[in-house]
Design an enzyme around this catalytic site. Structure first.
Site, mmCIF file in Angstrom:
data_model
loop_
_atom_site.group_PDB
_atom_site.id
_atom_site.type_symbol
_atom_site.label_atom_id
_atom_site.label_comp_id
_atom_site.label_asym_id
_atom_site.label_seq_id
_atom_site.Cartn_x
_atom_site.Cartn_y
_atom_site.Cartn_z
ATOM 1 N N SER A 87 -17.358 -8.320 -5.691
ATOM 2 C CA SER A 87 -16.521 -7.127 -5.514
ATOM 3 C C SER A 87 -17.267 -6.006 -4.793
ATOM 4 O O SER A 87 -16.718 -4.930 -4.581
ATOM 5 C CB SER A 87 -16.037 -6.632 -6.879
ATOM 6 O OG SER A 87 -17.139 -6.393 -7.732
ATOM 7 N N HIS A 136 26.337 14.202 -2.702
ATOM 8 C CA HIS A 136 26.809 13.045 -1.912
ATOM 9 C C HIS A 136 26.545 13.245 -0.422
ATOM 10 O O HIS A 136 27.233 12.673 0.418
ATOM 11 C CB HIS A 136 28.313 12.792 -2.126
ATOM 12 C CG HIS A 136 28.728 12.781 -3.563
ATOM 13 N ND1 HIS A 136 28.757 11.641 -4.329
ATOM 14 C CD2 HIS A 136 29.077 13.800 -4.397
ATOM 15 C CE1 HIS A 136 29.147 11.945 -5.564
ATOM 16 N NE2 HIS A 136 29.325 13.249 -5.635
ATOM 17 N N SER A 138 8.028 9.850 22.209
ATOM 18 C CA SER A 138 8.305 8.428 22.374
ATOM 19 C C SER A 138 7.682 7.977 23.681
ATOM 20 O O SER A 138 7.588 8.749 24.631
ATOM 21 C CB SER A 138 9.817 8.220 22.397
ATOM 22 O OG SER A 138 10.140 7.060 23.132
ATOM 23 N N LYS A 150 12.368 12.724 23.157
ATOM 24 C CA LYS A 150 12.168 12.532 21.725
ATOM 25 C C LYS A 150 11.046 13.369 21.132
ATOM 26 O O LYS A 150 10.007 13.558 21.741
ATOM 27 C CB LYS A 150 11.863 11.060 21.430
ATOM 28 C CG LYS A 150 13.037 10.125 21.592
ATOM 29 C CD LYS A 150 14.167 10.343 20.603
ATOM 30 C CE LYS A 150 13.846 9.848 19.217
ATOM 31 N NZ LYS A 150 13.774 8.388 19.148
HETATM 32 N N1 ARG Z 1 -17.267 -6.317 -11.128
HETATM 33 C C1 ARG Z 1 -16.761 -6.367 -12.441
HETATM 34 C C2 ARG Z 1 -15.420 -5.653 -12.526
HETATM 35 O O1 ARG Z 1 -15.086 -4.992 -11.626
HETATM 36 C C3 ARG Z 1 -17.722 -5.713 -13.375
HETATM 37 C C4 ARG Z 1 -17.658 -6.212 -14.776
HETATM 38 C C5 ARG Z 1 -18.044 -7.617 -14.823
HETATM 39 N N2 ARG Z 1 -18.297 -8.060 -16.140
HETATM 40 C C6 ARG Z 1 -18.384 -9.344 -16.407
HETATM 41 N N3 ARG Z 1 -18.649 -9.655 -17.608
HETATM 42 N N4 ARG Z 1 -18.230 -10.253 -15.475
HETATM 43 O O2 ARG Z 1 -14.691 -5.773 -13.480
#
Ligand code: ARG
Length: 464
Positions: free
Chosen positions: A28, A161, A282, A288
Site C-alpha cells: 500500500s 417544480h 468551446s 460558447k
Molecule cells: N497497510 C495496512 C493497512 O493499511 C497496515 C496494517 C497492516 N496490519 C496487518 N496486520 N497486516 O491497513
C-alpha cells in the site's frame, strides 16, 4: 530445499519468499505514504510515552525521536526512497529508522502493532483534513453572505417544480445555500469528535502487556481520550465512513448549487453572469461560454458518494478485529478529502464574482404571475374562504394570460369583476416589492428579514 526469506516481514516464520506479484498486489506504500507525517508524529509520541514508562531508556527515546525527525525531513525534501518490499508507510519508515540508528530503531514497535498504528494515522490525517475542509467551507459561507447582502432587495422568481411560484429575493435564495452549508459545517465538527479518539495501545487487538500510559500518548497527540475497547479500536472504520457521509452531503449541496448556477447562466434563464475566469469556451462554437466549474463540481459529487458506498461495503462483512480489507479504506478517503477541498476552494473563489442580472430576474418574476398567492391571501384577509379565493384568482390569472398582462397591470375596474372585495389597496400586494415585503416573519423573504438573517449568521460564524 527450503530457502529462508530474510527480507520478509516476520521472516523467520516463512519458508518461502512472497510471490513477486503478491508483493506488489498487497503493498500500500504507493498511496499510504501520504500519511507519513502522521505516522512519524504518532511514533514520536509512542516513543516518548515508552520512555516515560521506563520501557525505553531516555537515550533510546532521543535517538528514535531525532531519527524520525530526520526521516520526516527526507520525505519533505523528496529524498526518501520508498520500497514496495517494505509494504506500507509504517514499515518503510521503521526500516529507515533502523538503518539510521541501529538497534534502538528495532525497539520502537514495542507495545504497538501496525493495526493500532494505522488506525491512529488515519485519525490524525482526517483531523487535519477536516481543518482544511472547514476553512474552505468558511470562506465559501462568507462569500455567500457578502453576495446575499448585496442582493437583499434583488427580486427574482422563487420556483417549485422549476415553475415560477412566488417572488423572493436573490439574497434570500443565497441564504438558503448558506443554511445548508452551515449544517455541513456542524456535521463536520461533530464527526471530528468521534475521529479524535486515540487507538494506540490497542496494539494488534488485545492491548499490550507493557505498562503503557495511554492517556499520556493521547495527550501528546492532541486526542480527546484513549479509545475504550482494544478490539473496536483496530477494527472499525465507522469514523471514516461518517466523514465520507458528511462529505457526500457537502457535495450533494454543492451539486444542487451547481445545477442552479448552470441553469441561471443559460440564455434561457439569463439570471446571472458567471465570471470569465471560471468558464471556458468551446473548441468549435465561438459564441460558447461554458460553466465548467459548476459542471465539474456537480460531476465530482458522484465520486464522493461512490466512496461512501465503497467504505460501507468494505466494512459490512468483516469479523472483528483487524482485517487486511481495511487497507482499502485509504484511497477513497484521500480522494474524498481532496475532492472536497478542491471543490469548496473553487466555489469560494468563484462566488464573489457572480453577478446578478437584476432586470432579467425581475421581469421573469413578473411574467410568471408570481403574486397570484398574494391576491388570494388579500381576499382571505377581506373575509373570503381560501378555496374560493384560490378559484377567483385562477380566473384573474387566465384573464392576464389571455391579455398578456401581469396581475398588477390589470386595472382595478377589471379586477373588481372577479370580486367586490377588491379595492385600490390591492396593488400594494400585487407588486413584487409588496409581495416580498409582506413576508417578514423569521425565515421569510422580506429584505429587512434577509438582512437580519445575514447579521445573525455573521454573529454565529464569529463565535464558532
Ligand atoms: N497497510 C495496512 C493497512 O493499511 C497496515 C496494517 C497492516 N496490519 C496487518 N496486520 N497486516 O491497513
Amino acid at each position: 530445499m527450503t530457502t529462508v526469506n530474510s527480507e520478509k516481514l516476520s521472516s523467520a516464520r516463512f519458508a518461502q519468499a512472497t510471490d513477486a506479484f503478491v508483493e506488489v498486489f498487497t503493498a500500500s506504500v504507493d498511496f499510504d505514504q501520504r500519511m507519513a507525517q502522521q505516522d512519524i508524529q504518532g511514533s514520536i509520541a509512542h516513543a516518548t510515552m515508552l520512555a516515560h514508562c521506563g520501557i525505553l531508556t531516555e537515550k533510546e527515546r532521543d535517538v528514535i525521536v531525532s531519527g524520525l525527525k530526520q526521516i520526516g525531513e527526507e520525505i519533505v525534501n523528496g529524498e526518501f526512497v520508498w520500497s514496495i518490499k517494505q509494504e506500507d508507510v509504517h514499515m518503510n519508515i521503521e526500516a529507515r529508522l533502523t538503518d539510521l540508528i541501529g538497534i534502538a530503531g528495532k525497539k520502537l514497535h514495542t507495545g504497538r502493532s501496525r493495526n493500532d498504528q494505522v488506525a491512529t494515522d488515519i485519525r490524525l490525517y482526517l483531523r487535519s483534513e477536516i481543518k482544511h475542509i472547514s476553512d474552505q467551507l468558511t470562506r465559501l459561507q462568507t462569500a455567500i453572505l457578502d453576495l446575499a447582502e448585496q442582493h437583499a432587495d434583488t427580486i427574482m422568481p422563487g420556483f417549485t417544480h422549476l415553475q415560477v411560484a412566488q417572488p423572493i429575493t436573490f439574497g434570500h435564495h443565497l441564504m438558503a445555500w448558506f443554511e445548508m452549508l452551515s449544517r455541513d459545517q456542524e456535521r463536520l465538527q461533530d464527526c471530528r469528535k468521534r475521529i479524535n479518539i486515540m487507538p494506540l495501545g490497542a496494539a494488534a487487538l488485545a492491548g499490550t502487556s507493557y505498562p503503557i500510559d495511554r492517556f499520556m500518548t493521547a495527550d501528546l497527540l492532541g486526542f480527546n481520550r484513549p479509545s475504550a475497547n482494544s478490539l473496536d479500536s483496530v477494527s472499525d472504520r465507522d469514523f471514516a465512513i461518517e466523514f465520507t457521509a458528511v462529505g457526500s452531503l457537502i457535495m450533494m449541496h454543492l451539486s444542487r448549487f451547481s445545477e442552479e448556477l448552470i441553469l441561471w447562466s443559460s440564455a434561457q434563464f439569463d439570471f446571472i453572469e458567471m465570471p470569465d475566469a471560471f468558464c471556458t469556451g468551446s473548441s468549435i462554437m465561438p459564441q460558447k461560454k461554458n460553466p465548467d466549474v459548476p459542471e465539474l463540481v456537480r460531476g465530482k459529487s458522484g465520486r464522493v458518494t461512490g466512496h461512501l458506498m465503497s467504505l460501507l461495503m468494505l466494512m459490512k462483512s468483516q469479523p472483528l478485529a483487524y482485517n487486511k480489507d481495511n487497507q482499502e479504506d485509504k484511497e477513497p478517503l484521500f480522494d474524498t478529502a481532496d475532492t472536497l477541498i478542491n471543490c469548496l476552494r473553487a466555489y469560494a473563489d468563484m462566488v464573489p464574482h457572480i453577478s446578478a442580472k437584476k432586470a432579467n430576474m425581475y421581469n421573469s418574476a413578473k411574467r410568471g404571475f408570481a403574486t397570484a398567492t398574494d391576491l388570494a391571501d388579500y381576499l382571505v384577509r377581506k373575509g373570503m374562504a381560501f378555496r374560493d379565493a384560490h378559484e377567483i384568482v385562477g380566473l384573474a390569472v387566465r384573464l392576464g394570460l389571455e391579455s398578456k398582462r401581469d396581475l398588477s397591470e390589470i386595472p382595478l375596474s377589471e379586477l373588481q369583476q372577479f370580486s367586490a372585495l377588491i379595492t385600490a389597496d390591492v396593488f400594494d400586494f400585487l407588486t413584487l416589492e409588496g409581495s416580498v415585503a409582506s413576508r417578514k416573519h423569521i425565515g421569510g423573504t422580506a429584505p429587512d428579514t434577509v438582512r437580519n438573517a445575514i447579521q445573525t449568521a455573521r454573529q454565529n460564524m464569529s463565535v464558532m
